[in-house]
Design an enzyme around this catalytic site. Structure first.
Site, PDB file in Angstrom:
ATOM      1  N   ASP A   1      -6.886 -14.031   1.468  1.00  0.00           N
ATOM      2  CA  ASP A   1      -7.938 -13.331   2.227  1.00  0.00           C
ATOM      3  C   ASP A   1      -8.823 -12.483   1.323  1.00  0.00           C
ATOM      4  O   ASP A   1      -8.396 -12.045   0.257  1.00  0.00           O
ATOM      5  CB  ASP A   1      -7.303 -12.433   3.300  1.00  0.00           C
ATOM      6  CG  ASP A   1      -6.345 -11.407   2.693  1.00  0.00           C
ATOM      7  OD1 ASP A   1      -5.559 -11.789   1.812  1.00  0.00           O
ATOM      8  OD2 ASP A   1      -6.401 -10.228   3.085  1.00  0.00           O
ATOM      9  N   GLU A   2     -10.023 -12.258   1.811  1.00  0.00           N
ATOM     10  CA  GLU A   2     -10.941 -11.249   1.264  1.00  0.00           C
ATOM     11  C   GLU A   2     -11.098 -11.354  -0.251  1.00  0.00           C
ATOM     12  O   GLU A   2     -11.134 -10.331  -0.935  1.00  0.00           O
ATOM     13  CB  GLU A   2     -10.458  -9.839   1.645  1.00  0.00           C
ATOM     14  CG  GLU A   2     -10.440  -9.608   3.137  1.00  0.00           C
ATOM     15  CD  GLU A   2     -10.008  -8.203   3.523  1.00  0.00           C
ATOM     16  OE1 GLU A   2     -10.692  -7.580   4.337  1.00  0.00           O
ATOM     17  OE2 GLU A   2      -8.966  -7.727   3.005  1.00  0.00           O
TER      18      GLU A   2
ATOM     19  N   TYR B   1      -3.229  -5.985  15.320  1.00  0.00           N
ATOM     20  CA  TYR B   1      -3.152  -5.109  14.146  1.00  0.00           C
ATOM     21  C   TYR B   1      -2.573  -3.772  14.604  1.00  0.00           C
ATOM     22  O   TYR B   1      -3.218  -2.985  15.273  1.00  0.00           O
ATOM     23  CB  TYR B   1      -4.538  -4.939  13.494  1.00  0.00           C
ATOM     24  CG  TYR B   1      -4.796  -5.987  12.443  1.00  0.00           C
ATOM     25  CD1 TYR B   1      -4.375  -7.303  12.655  1.00  0.00           C
ATOM     26  CD2 TYR B   1      -5.406  -5.681  11.239  1.00  0.00           C
ATOM     27  CE1 TYR B   1      -4.573  -8.274  11.694  1.00  0.00           C
ATOM     28  CE2 TYR B   1      -5.618  -6.658  10.271  1.00  0.00           C
ATOM     29  CZ  TYR B   1      -5.193  -7.950  10.503  1.00  0.00           C
ATOM     30  OH  TYR B   1      -5.383  -8.909   9.546  1.00  0.00           O
TER      31      TYR B   1
ATOM     32  N   GLU C   1      -2.163   1.097   4.732  1.00  0.00           N
ATOM     33  CA  GLU C   1      -3.043   2.004   3.972  1.00  0.00           C
ATOM     34  C   GLU C   1      -2.913   3.447   4.453  1.00  0.00           C
ATOM     35  O   GLU C   1      -2.780   4.367   3.667  1.00  0.00           O
ATOM     36  CB  GLU C   1      -4.508   1.585   4.128  1.00  0.00           C
ATOM     37  CG  GLU C   1      -4.921   0.370   3.319  1.00  0.00           C
ATOM     38  CD  GLU C   1      -4.883  -0.894   4.152  1.00  0.00           C
ATOM     39  OE1 GLU C   1      -4.042  -0.975   5.080  1.00  0.00           O
ATOM     40  OE2 GLU C   1      -5.685  -1.805   3.882  1.00  0.00           O
TER      41      GLU C   1
ATOM     42  N   TRP D   1      -0.503  -2.953   8.680  1.00  0.00           N
ATOM     43  CA  TRP D   1      -1.034  -2.647   7.342  1.00  0.00           C
ATOM     44  C   TRP D   1      -0.808  -1.164   7.063  1.00  0.00           C
ATOM     45  O   TRP D   1      -0.984  -0.329   7.956  1.00  0.00           O
ATOM     46  CB  TRP D   1      -2.519  -2.995   7.280  1.00  0.00           C
ATOM     47  CG  TRP D   1      -2.743  -4.462   7.448  1.00  0.00           C
ATOM     48  CD1 TRP D   1      -3.148  -5.109   8.577  1.00  0.00           C
ATOM     49  CD2 TRP D   1      -2.531  -5.490   6.469  1.00  0.00           C
ATOM     50  NE1 TRP D   1      -3.207  -6.464   8.354  1.00  0.00           N
ATOM     51  CE2 TRP D   1      -2.832  -6.720   7.070  1.00  0.00           C
ATOM     52  CE3 TRP D   1      -2.115  -5.477   5.132  1.00  0.00           C
ATOM     53  CZ2 TRP D   1      -2.735  -7.937   6.393  1.00  0.00           C
ATOM     54  CZ3 TRP D   1      -2.016  -6.688   4.456  1.00  0.00           C
ATOM     55  CH2 TRP D   1      -2.324  -7.891   5.083  1.00  0.00           C
TER      56      TRP D   1
ATOM     57  N   ASP E   1      -0.262  -6.437  -3.604  1.00  0.00           N
ATOM     58  CA  ASP E   1      -1.660  -6.190  -3.238  1.00  0.00           C
ATOM     59  C   ASP E   1      -2.316  -5.415  -4.370  1.00  0.00           C
ATOM     60  O   ASP E   1      -1.692  -5.189  -5.408  1.00  0.00           O
ATOM     61  CB  ASP E   1      -1.757  -5.440  -1.894  1.00  0.00           C
ATOM     62  CG  ASP E   1      -3.011  -5.847  -1.123  1.00  0.00           C
ATOM     63  OD1 ASP E   1      -4.112  -5.641  -1.660  1.00  0.00           O
ATOM     64  OD2 ASP E   1      -2.886  -6.351   0.004  1.00  0.00           O
TER      65      ASP E   1
ATOM     66  N   ARG F   1       0.849  -1.204   0.000  1.00  0.00           N
ATOM     67  CA  ARG F   1       0.000   0.000   0.000  1.00  0.00           C
ATOM     68  C   ARG F   1       0.877   1.243   0.000  1.00  0.00           C
ATOM     69  O   ARG F   1       0.662   2.182  -0.751  1.00  0.00           O
ATOM     70  CB  ARG F   1      -0.914  -0.010   1.223  1.00  0.00           C
ATOM     71  CG  ARG F   1      -2.239  -0.696   1.017  1.00  0.00           C
ATOM     72  CD  ARG F   1      -2.104  -2.127   0.519  1.00  0.00           C
ATOM     73  NE  ARG F   1      -3.375  -2.814   0.446  1.00  0.00           N
ATOM     74  CZ  ARG F   1      -3.873  -3.554   1.430  1.00  0.00           C
ATOM     75  NH1 ARG F   1      -3.184  -3.747   2.551  1.00  0.00           N
ATOM     76  NH2 ARG F   1      -5.040  -4.137   1.301  1.00  0.00           N
TER      77      ARG F   1
ATOM     78  N   HIS G   1      -7.002  -9.480  -3.842  1.00  0.00           N
ATOM     79  CA  HIS G   1      -5.976  -8.451  -3.606  1.00  0.00           C
ATOM     80  C   HIS G   1      -4.882  -8.492  -4.668  1.00  0.00           C
ATOM     81  O   HIS G   1      -3.688  -8.432  -4.355  1.00  0.00           O
ATOM     82  CB  HIS G   1      -5.364  -8.631  -2.209  1.00  0.00           C
ATOM     83  CG  HIS G   1      -6.255  -8.138  -1.104  1.00  0.00           C
ATOM     84  ND1 HIS G   1      -6.624  -6.828  -0.975  1.00  0.00           N
ATOM     85  CD2 HIS G   1      -6.848  -8.804  -0.084  1.00  0.00           C
ATOM     86  CE1 HIS G   1      -7.413  -6.693   0.093  1.00  0.00           C
ATOM     87  NE2 HIS G   1      -7.579  -7.875   0.645  1.00  0.00           N
TER      88      HIS G   1
HETATM   89  C1  ACM Z   1      -6.250  -9.040   6.288  1.00  0.00           C
HETATM   90  O1  ACM Z   1      -6.217  -8.169   7.165  1.00  0.00           O
HETATM   91  N1  ACM Z   1      -6.994  -8.866   5.213  1.00  0.00           N
HETATM   92  C2  ACM Z   1      -5.508 -10.265   6.408  1.00  0.00           C
END
Ligand code: ACM
Ligand code: ZN
Length: 719
Positions: free
Chosen positions: A274-275, A373, A425, A423, A150, A121, A211
Site C-alpha cells: 500500500d501507499e 478501521y 499511530e 493502526w 513499517d 508504529r 512503508h
Molecule cells: C492502509 O491503511 N494503508 C492499508
C-alpha cells in the site's frame, strides 16, 4: 407487559456472535455427577467447517462438531450460555453453572474473521497480543494479521540482518523519548502456538515496497538513492521506498521471507503493497533500467512505475511460492495487474475488493469507510480521547455487509471474509489499544460470523452488555458511549443569563449528572432532556449501562458572565501583526525570554503554519514559533464559541482555546465567551513542531467561530 418483556429478554441467551440457528427451550440443565456435557467429534456429522450443534434439554447436553475448531467454538458458546439470565458480573470461567435448554446449529458466514494489529508504529507486548488473541477467539475471530514492519519500526528478529532490529526497532521521538521493541523468533513461535491452540491463524505482514523506512534506515542500499536516512518520528507515507531496480532488494526480501515463513504455519504472508510513492523510481537509473529491460510501458492500466510496483509484487509472489506461501496485499497491489493467486485486502472502500473479485482474486473486506478501521473515533472526536481521525460508531461495522451487492453469486464466493484493523499511530498506551479494540471487534465478529439477515443492532447491544461485563471481570478497558453534545462537544460554556445543554450517546444509554460539583453516581439525576443552567458551576455527566457501570465522566465548566465590552481601536488595518522565530519548542513557555523575532503583517490567519516553506513531507517541516494578533468583529451581543488547532487562542486577553501540549491534529477544546457586539482582540500562538508523531505544519491555521446555539462554524475575519 414491558416488565415481562424485559424479564424475558434478560433470560434470553446473550451470545456474540449470534448463532446461525437457535431455538430456546424451557428450563435448564445442571451439570452434576453423571450428568456432564457430552462432546462428540463426528467427522461424518456433515456440519459446515468450524460448525457445531449444541443440543440441551433438562436431562442432557450434547455438543457435536465435525472438527476440533467446531468443538472449540461450541465451548465458547457454552461459556456465554452459562451467563444467560444472570447478572452481567457473574462470569463463570469453567462449565459448572446452569445451562439454558437450547438447540443451536451454528457455523460461520465467512472463513476469514480477522483482526489486524500494528506492532510497528507502537510496539505491542507479547502479553498484550496474547490477551487479545484469547479474548477475540472467544468471539470466534480466527485470523490475527500481525503488521510487523513499517516506516517507524521493524519488529521481527531476522538473524541474517541484525541491524533491522538493532537500528530499525528503535525510534527517538521529537521530544527525545525512545520508543522501541521487537519480537525474537522464539517469541513469535510462542505467540503463533498460543494462537493455534485457540484456532487463530497468524498472518504476518512484511511491508514492501513502500512503508519500509525502518529497513532502509538499517540498510540504506535498499533505497534508490542508497543514502543514510534519519530517525523517523512522524506518521504518514514517506517517498523513500525500496528500490525494485536493485537485485539486492529482492535478495534481502527473499532472505527475510526464508526466516519468516517457517515461523508461521499458515498459508498466507501479507506483503503490504500500500501507499508506495513512486517519485524516486522515476529518477532512479536502476528502476528505469528495470522498466526498460522488463518492457514495462504505461498504458490504460497504469504508468510504467505502477507496472514496476506490479513487477515487484510478482517477484514477491515468486519468493513466497518458494516457501509454500500465498500472497495477500492491500488493494494497491491491483495497480498494473496482479497474478491470479494473490488475495486482495480492500481498505480504500470496496472498489478494490469488487474489482479483485471480478478478476477472480480472493478478497478480504476491510474498508475504513465501513467502520473496519478500529483506530477511527467511536464517538464525537471532541469528547473522545485523541485518536487518528474520522468518526464511526459501533453500528457502522455492525451493519456492514462484506459482500457488495454489485457482485454476482459466483464473484461473491471470492469474498473470504472481513477484518478489523487497528493502526497504532495514535495509540500511546495498552489501555488505549484496548479502548479502541473493544467492543468494536465484537461488532466485527458478528459481521464475520452471523448471517446478515440475523443481525439486529438493538439486540446486539443487549447481548453486548454481557460481553462488556466479562471485560470488566478481566480488568480490560473498553469504549463506552460518552455523553456528547450535538454539533460538537465542549467542556467550557460561557453564557449571559441562561444556557441549554443537550446530550446524546452514540447508542441508546441512560445518562446521569450533577450540578453541585459531586461525582455522578447511578443514583444521580437522570438526564431526561436538555438541561437549562442559570448559574456558574460545574456540570458532571456520565453514561450508565444496564449493568450499573458508569462511563468516564464529562465535565462542562459553566461560566455566567457579563459581555466583554467591544473595543474601539483607532485604526483597523485588516491585517494581523505577526512575529515568528525559528526553533524547536514543545510548549509556548519554552520560547525563551529575549528571543529575537521577525515581524510581518498578514491578512489571512491560515497562512501562519506555512510561514516557513513546507513540502508537505511530515518528516521535514521547519520548526518555529509564531504569535499573531489583530481584531475581529461579532455581529451581536451573545455567547460566541471558538475552535482551532492553534496552541493557544486568546480573545480580549482570555485564553479561550487551549491546546497546549496536545497532538493538534483534530479539533478539540472549543471554548466560549460572552462578547458585546463590535470589535474584539484576537491573539494566537502557533508552534511548528511534532507531537505524538503529528507535524503541525500540516495544519490549516483556522480559527473558527460561531454564535452559541448555532451549528455552522465560520472562519474568523480579521478587521
Ligand atoms: C492502509 O491503511 N494503508 C492499508
Ligand atoms: Zn530505484
Amino acid at each position: 407487559m414491558i416488565r415481562l418483556l424485559t424479564l424475558i429478554l434478560a433470560l434470553m441467551p446473550r451470545l456474540i456472535p449470534a448463532p446461525a440457528e437457535m431455538q430456546v427451550r424451557d428450563g435448564s440443565f445442571t451439570p452434576g455427577a453423571g450428568k456432564q456435557v457430552q462432546f462428540v467429534l463426528d467427522k461424518k456429522a456433515g456440519l459446515p467447517a468450524e460448525g457445531y450443534i449444541i443440543d440441551i434439554t433438562r436431562s442432557r447436553a450434547k455438543v457435536t462438531a465435525s472438527s476440533e475448531a467446531g468443538l472449540f467454538y461450541a465451548r465458547q458458546t457454552l461459556s456465554q450460555l452459562e451467563m444467560a439470565g444472570q447478572a452481567g458480573h457473574d462470569v463463570i470461567p469453567g462449565l459448572t453453572g446452569n445451562l439454558p435448554c437450547v438447540y443451536i446449529k451454528d457455523y460461520p458466514r465467512f472463513r476469514w474473521r480477522g483482526f489486524m494489529v500494528d506492532a510497528a508504529r507502537h510496539f505491542m507486548s507479547v502479553e498484550q497480543i496474547k490477551r487479545h488473541i484469547d479474548i477475540l477467539s472467544q468471539y470466534k475471530i480466527n485470523v490475527l494479521h500481525w503488521h510487523l514492519t513499517d516506516d517507524q519500526g521493524w519488529r521481527i528478529e531476522i538473524k541474517k540482518y541484525p541491524p533491522l532490529t538493532q537500528v530499525g526497532a528503535i525510534r527517538t521521538e521529537f521530544d527525545g523519548s525512545v520508543t522501541e521493541g521487537y519480537y525474537t523468533q522464539e517469541q513469535i513461535k510462542d505467540v503463533v502456538a498460543y494462537a493455534a491452540e485457540r484456532f487463530v491463524t497468524v498472518v504476518p505482514e512484511i511491508e514492501m515496497p513502500g512503508h519500509s523506512m525502518a529497513a532502509i534506515r538499517s540498510y540504506p542500499e535498499l533505497s534508490c538513492e542508497k543514502q543514510p536516512v534519519g530517525n523517523f518520528y512522524t506518521w504518514g507515507s514517506p517517498d523513500i521506498v525500496l528500490c525494485p531496480g536493485s537485485e539486492f532488494t529482492f535478495r534481502f526480501l527473499e532472505d527475510v521471507i526464508a526466516e519468516v515463513a517457517p515461523l508461521f504455519p499458515g498459508k498466507y504472508i501479507h506483503i503490504g503493497g500500500d501507499e508506495c510513492k513512486k517519485v524516486r523510481w522515476e529518477k532512479c537509473p536502476a528502476c528505469q533500467a528495470r522498466i526498460a529491460s522488463e518492457g514495462l510501458v504505461a498504458d490504460e492500466k497504469g504508468t510504467a512505475e505502477e507496472k514496476l510496483q506490479s513487477y515487484a509484487v510478482r517477484r514477491m509472489e515468486g519468493i513466497l511460492a518458494k516457501f509454500g506461501k500465498s500472497l495477500v496485499g492491500w488493494d494497491e497491489i491491483l495497480e498494473g495487474g496482479l497474478s491470479p493467486n494473490a488475495t486482495v485486502m480492500s481498505w480504500r472502500g470496496e472498489k478494490g475488493g469488487i474489482q479483485a473479485a471480478r478478476e477472480g482474486h480472493d478478497v478480504v473486506m476491510t474498508p475504513g469507510s465501513a467502520g473496519l478501521y478500529l483506530n477511527h473515533y467511536q464517538g464525537d472526536p471532541k469528547a473522545e480521547p485523541e485518536c487518528y481521525a474520522h468518526h464511526s460508531v459501533l453500528q457502522v461495522p455492525y451493519d456492514y455487509n462484506p459482500v457488495p451487492s454489485e457482485l454476482t453469486a459466483e464473484e461473491a464466493k471470492h469474498i473470504l471474509g472481513v477484518q478489523g484493523n487497528l493502526w497504532s499511530e495514535y495509540i500511546y498506551s495498552d489501555a488505549m489499544r484496548d479502548y479502541l479494540t473493544f467492543p468494536k471487534m465484537f461488532a466485527v465478529a458478528e459481521t464475520a460470523w452471523t448471517p446478515q439477515e440475523k443481525k439486529d443492532f438493538p439486540d446486539f447491544c443487549r447481548r453486548l452488555d454481557a460481553a462488556c461485563a466479562r471485560l470488566d471481570a478481566l480488568g480490560i478497558t473498553y469504549h463506552m458511549p460518552l455523553p456528547e453534545q450535538p454539533g460538537g462537544s465542549f467542556s467550557q460554556l460561557a453564557f449571559r443569563d441562561s444556557a441549554v445543554l443537550t446530550f446524546t450517546t452514540s447508542r441508546p444509554m441512560d445518562m446521569v449528572y450533577t450540578l453541585d460539583g459531586t461525582v455522578p453516581t447511578a443514583a444521580s439525576a437522570r438526564y431526561e432532556g436538555p438541561i437549562v443552567v442559570r448559574e456558574s458551576g460545574l456540570l458532571r455527566i456520565a453514561s450508565l449501562t444496564s449493568y450499573g457501570k458508569l462511563s468516564p465522566e464529562r465535565k462542562v465548566t459553566l461560566e455566567k458572565m457579563e459581555p466583554i465590552p467591544a473595543l474601539h481601536p483607532e485604526k483597523l488595518s485588516g491585517k494581523l501583526s505577526v512575529r515568528h522565530t525559528p526553533g524547536r519548542f514543545i510548549l509556548p513557555h519554552d520560547i525563551p525570554f529575549g528571543t529575537e523575532w521577525t515581524t510581518l503583517e498578514l491578512e489571512d490567519i491560515r497562512k501562519i503554519p506555512k510561514l516557513y516553506p513546507f513540502s508537505g513531507n511530515m518528516q521535514d517541516p521547519k520548526f518555529f514559533a509564531a504569535e499573531a494578533e489583530g481584531y475581529f468583529r461579532v455581529s451581536a451581543t451573545d455567547a460566541w464559541q471558538f475552535s482551532s488547532l492553534y496552541d493557544e487562542v486568546w480573545v480580549d486577553g482570555r485564553l479561550v482555546v487551549d491546546n497546549r501540549g496536545e497532538i493538534r491534529k483534530n479539533f478539540r477544546h472549543d471554548g466560549s465567551l460572552v462578547l458585546e457586539k463590535g470589535i474584539h482582540h484576537l491573539r494566537v500562538v502557533f508552534l511548528s513542531n511534532v507531537n505524538g508523531g503529528w507535524t503541525t505544519a500540516r495544519n490549516k491555521g483556522e480559527v473558527l467561530v460561531r454564535r452559541a446555539g448555532t451549528e455552522k462554524w465560520r472562519q474568523i475575519e480579521i478587521q
